[in-house]
Design a protein around this motif. Structure first.
Motif, mmCIF file in Angstrom:
data_model
loop_
_atom_site.group_PDB
_atom_site.id
_atom_site.type_symbol
_atom_site.label_atom_id
_atom_site.label_comp_id
_atom_site.label_asym_id
_atom_site.label_seq_id
_atom_site.Cartn_x
_atom_site.Cartn_y
_atom_site.Cartn_z
ATOM 1 N N MET A 1 0.824 -1.211 0.000
ATOM 2 C CA MET A 1 0.000 0.000 0.000
ATOM 3 C C MET A 1 0.861 1.266 0.000
ATOM 4 S SD MET A 1 -2.881 -1.212 -0.523
ATOM 5 C CE MET A 1 -3.706 0.359 -0.592
ATOM 6 N N ALA A 2 2.052 1.203 0.610
ATOM 7 C CA ALA A 2 2.977 2.348 0.538
ATOM 8 C C ALA A 2 3.384 2.588 -0.915
ATOM 9 C CB ALA A 2 4.206 2.096 1.402
ATOM 10 N N VAL A 3 3.736 1.518 -1.616
ATOM 11 C CA VAL A 3 4.119 1.629 -3.033
ATOM 12 C C VAL A 3 2.937 2.149 -3.865
ATOM 13 C CG1 VAL A 3 4.766 0.293 -5.083
ATOM 14 C CG2 VAL A 3 5.975 -0.069 -2.927
ATOM 15 N N ALA A 4 1.726 1.667 -3.555
ATOM 16 C CA ALA A 4 0.537 2.141 -4.283
ATOM 17 C C ALA A 4 0.330 3.640 -4.065
ATOM 18 C CB ALA A 4 -0.701 1.366 -3.833
ATOM 19 N N GLY A 5 0.468 4.102 -2.821
ATOM 20 C CA GLY A 5 0.302 5.530 -2.525
ATOM 21 C C GLY A 5 1.353 6.378 -3.208
ATOM 22 N N ILE A 6 2.597 5.904 -3.191
ATOM 23 C CA ILE A 6 3.696 6.643 -3.826
ATOM 24 C C ILE A 6 3.522 6.645 -5.346
ATOM 25 C CG2 ILE A 6 6.193 6.616 -4.246
ATOM 26 C CD1 ILE A 6 6.408 5.391 -1.328
ATOM 27 N N GLY A 7 3.164 5.483 -5.903
ATOM 28 C CA GLY A 7 2.945 5.396 -7.351
ATOM 29 C C GLY A 7 1.801 6.287 -7.817
ATOM 30 N N LEU A 8 0.728 6.309 -7.047
ATOM 31 C CA LEU A 8 -0.413 7.168 -7.389
ATOM 32 C C LEU A 8 -0.018 8.636 -7.309
ATOM 33 C CD1 LEU A 8 -3.400 7.407 -8.151
ATOM 34 C CD2 LEU A 8 -3.955 7.309 -5.703
ATOM 35 N N ALA A 9 0.762 8.996 -6.296
ATOM 36 C CA ALA A 9 1.225 10.386 -6.162
ATOM 37 C C ALA A 9 2.045 10.798 -7.384
ATOM 38 C CB ALA A 9 2.052 10.542 -4.888
ATOM 39 N N ASP A 10 2.929 9.910 -7.828
ATOM 40 C CA ASP A 10 3.763 10.205 -8.990
ATOM 41 C C ASP A 10 2.906 10.335 -10.249
ATOM 42 O OD1 ASP A 10 6.382 10.517 -10.254
ATOM 43 O OD2 ASP A 10 5.953 8.580 -11.176
ATOM 44 N N GLY B 1 -2.513 13.379 0.235
ATOM 45 C CA GLY B 1 -3.815 12.790 -0.102
ATOM 46 C C GLY B 1 -3.716 11.344 -0.548
ATOM 47 N N THR B 2 -2.741 11.037 -1.405
ATOM 48 C CA THR B 2 -2.617 9.653 -1.873
ATOM 49 C C THR B 2 -2.138 8.739 -0.739
ATOM 50 O OG1 THR B 2 -0.350 9.931 -2.725
ATOM 51 C CG2 THR B 2 -2.181 10.346 -4.261
ATOM 52 N N PHE C 1 4.373 21.924 -12.657
ATOM 53 C CA PHE C 1 3.284 21.850 -11.676
ATOM 54 C C PHE C 1 2.515 20.555 -11.884
ATOM 55 C CE2 PHE C 1 -1.035 22.717 -10.138
ATOM 56 C CZ PHE C 1 -0.752 23.215 -8.891
ATOM 57 N N LEU C 2 2.708 19.626 -11.013
ATOM 58 C CA LEU C 2 3.235 19.573 -9.648
ATOM 59 C C LEU C 2 4.622 18.916 -9.614
ATOM 60 C CD1 LEU C 2 0.025 18.130 -7.957
ATOM 61 C CD2 LEU C 2 0.810 20.457 -7.789
ATOM 62 N N SER C 3 5.309 19.103 -8.485
ATOM 63 C CA SER C 3 6.598 18.454 -8.287
ATOM 64 C C SER C 3 6.408 16.983 -7.916
ATOM 65 C CB SER C 3 7.372 19.163 -7.175
ATOM 66 O OG SER C 3 8.459 18.369 -6.740
ATOM 67 N N SER C 4 6.952 16.101 -8.746
ATOM 68 C CA SER C 4 6.877 14.657 -8.451
ATOM 69 C C SER C 4 7.733 14.301 -7.247
ATOM 70 C CB SER C 4 7.345 13.848 -9.659
ATOM 71 O OG SER C 4 6.497 14.068 -10.744
ATOM 72 N N HIS C 5 8.882 14.981 -7.097
ATOM 73 C CA HIS C 5 9.729 14.729 -5.933
ATOM 74 C C HIS C 5 8.948 15.011 -4.645
ATOM 75 C CE1 HIS C 5 13.153 14.631 -8.699
ATOM 76 N NE2 HIS C 5 13.929 14.257 -7.694
ATOM 77 N N ALA C 6 8.237 16.147 -4.629
ATOM 78 C CA ALA C 6 7.464 16.514 -3.432
ATOM 79 C C ALA C 6 6.303 15.549 -3.215
ATOM 80 C CB ALA C 6 6.950 17.948 -3.543
ATOM 81 N N SER C 7 5.603 15.192 -4.283
ATOM 82 C CA SER C 7 4.433 14.325 -4.114
ATOM 83 C C SER C 7 4.832 12.943 -3.623
ATOM 84 C CB SER C 7 3.623 14.236 -5.418
ATOM 85 O OG SER C 7 4.340 13.582 -6.427
ATOM 86 N N THR C 8 5.878 12.361 -4.195
ATOM 87 C CA THR C 8 6.282 11.015 -3.771
ATOM 88 C C THR C 8 6.947 11.036 -2.398
ATOM 89 O OG1 THR C 8 8.352 11.207 -5.035
ATOM 90 C CG2 THR C 8 6.491 10.123 -6.123
ATOM 91 N N GLY C 9 7.733 12.083 -2.129
ATOM 92 C CA GLY C 9 8.370 12.186 -0.810
ATOM 93 C C GLY C 9 7.348 12.302 0.307
ATOM 94 N N PHE C 10 6.343 13.141 0.099
ATOM 95 C CA PHE C 10 5.314 13.293 1.132
ATOM 96 C C PHE C 10 4.407 12.083 1.204
ATOM 97 C CE2 PHE C 10 6.745 17.576 1.590
ATOM 98 C CZ PHE C 10 6.417 17.888 2.901
ATOM 99 N N ALA C 11 4.178 11.407 0.079
ATOM 100 C CA ALA C 11 3.386 10.175 0.121
ATOM 101 C C ALA C 11 4.072 9.164 1.034
ATOM 102 C CB ALA C 11 3.195 9.608 -1.280
ATOM 103 N N LEU C 12 5.374 8.995 0.881
ATOM 104 C CA LEU C 12 6.114 8.051 1.715
ATOM 105 C C LEU C 12 6.090 8.479 3.187
ATOM 106 C CD1 LEU C 12 9.462 6.358 0.893
ATOM 107 C CD2 LEU C 12 9.179 7.477 3.086
ATOM 108 N N ALA C 13 6.428 9.756 3.431
ATOM 109 C CA ALA C 13 6.525 10.241 4.808
ATOM 110 C C ALA C 13 5.180 10.184 5.532
ATOM 111 C CB ALA C 13 7.065 11.679 4.813
ATOM 112 N N VAL C 14 4.116 10.616 4.869
ATOM 113 C CA VAL C 14 2.799 10.643 5.515
ATOM 114 C C VAL C 14 2.270 9.222 5.720
ATOM 115 C CG1 VAL C 14 0.385 11.361 5.234
ATOM 116 C CG2 VAL C 14 2.240 12.972 4.741
#
Length: 195
Positions: free
Chosen positions: A62-71, A170-171, A109-122
């Motif tokens: 599910m972590a990979v799914a959230g990160i993949g969806l964010a990207d 969100g993801t 717009f948007l930063s993939s680095h930010a979206s995937t980093g925050f997906a993992l951290a959150v």
């Protein structure tokens, strides 16, 4: 209103981007390099497998799914839809951008680095036990540093990274819902972590 926000975003970018030094150039290039973090990811995966045993399967999936969806949302939906130029490609300011190393794709717009980093951290902030508070703080600090490095390097506006962080959050929350549903439905994956 939108024009004022874009102007503010541009001004904040120029202020943050001009805070340059040779030492920080090297640090930010390293922080922004996804390959540099591979040992960190492997250690994280290994630790979760050791600590959570069978429960690590849905947790990591599910972590990979959230990160993949964010990207996907950042790069596959927002970037082509909004088509906002990266600062280093923006003819209005590109000549004064401190570009440390390469500009990347046309849109930012948007930063993939930010979206995937925050997906993992959150995701791990919401799924790991409260006893890991220091680790949780470190994960969020890491995500903020990676996001800031994109501004420092001249490839993203602050709004790009903020938007990416919100999408990643969100993801991650969706992935947490999926993870908790999985644990409720398949109780054999439930495991009490080691003390």
């Amino acid at each position: 209103m939108l024009e004022q926000l874009e102007k503010l975003d541009q001004e904040l970018f120029l202020y943050l981007n001009e805070q340059q030094s040779p030492f920080w150039d090297n640090v930010m290039v390293t922080v922004s390099d996804k390959y540099f973090w591979i040992p960190f990811y492997l250690l994280l995966i290994g630790y979760i497998i050791w600590r959570y045993k069978l429960q690590s399967i849905p947790m990591l999936l599910m972590a990979v799914a959230g990160i993949g969806l964010a990207d996907y949302v950042a790069s596959g939906v927002f970037k082509p839809y909004f088509a906002r130029l990266r600062p280093c490609h923006d003819p209005e300011i590109s000549a004064i951008v401190n570009l440390v190393r390469g500009c990347g794709g046309q849109f930012g717009f948007l930063s993939s680095h930010a979206s995937t980093g925050f997906a993992l951290a959150v995701f791990f902030n919401l799924t790991l036990s409260d006893r890991y508070l220091i680790f949780k703080i470190l994960l969020v600090t890491w995500a903020v540093m990676v996001s800031y490095s994109r501004i420092y390097l001249g490839v993203h506006y602050p709004g790009d990274t903020l938007g990416g962080a919100l999408v990643g959050t969100g993801t991650a929350m969706l992935a947490v819902v999926g993870y908790r549903f999985w644990l409720r439905k398949y109780t054999r994956f439930q495991h009490k972590p080691l003390a």
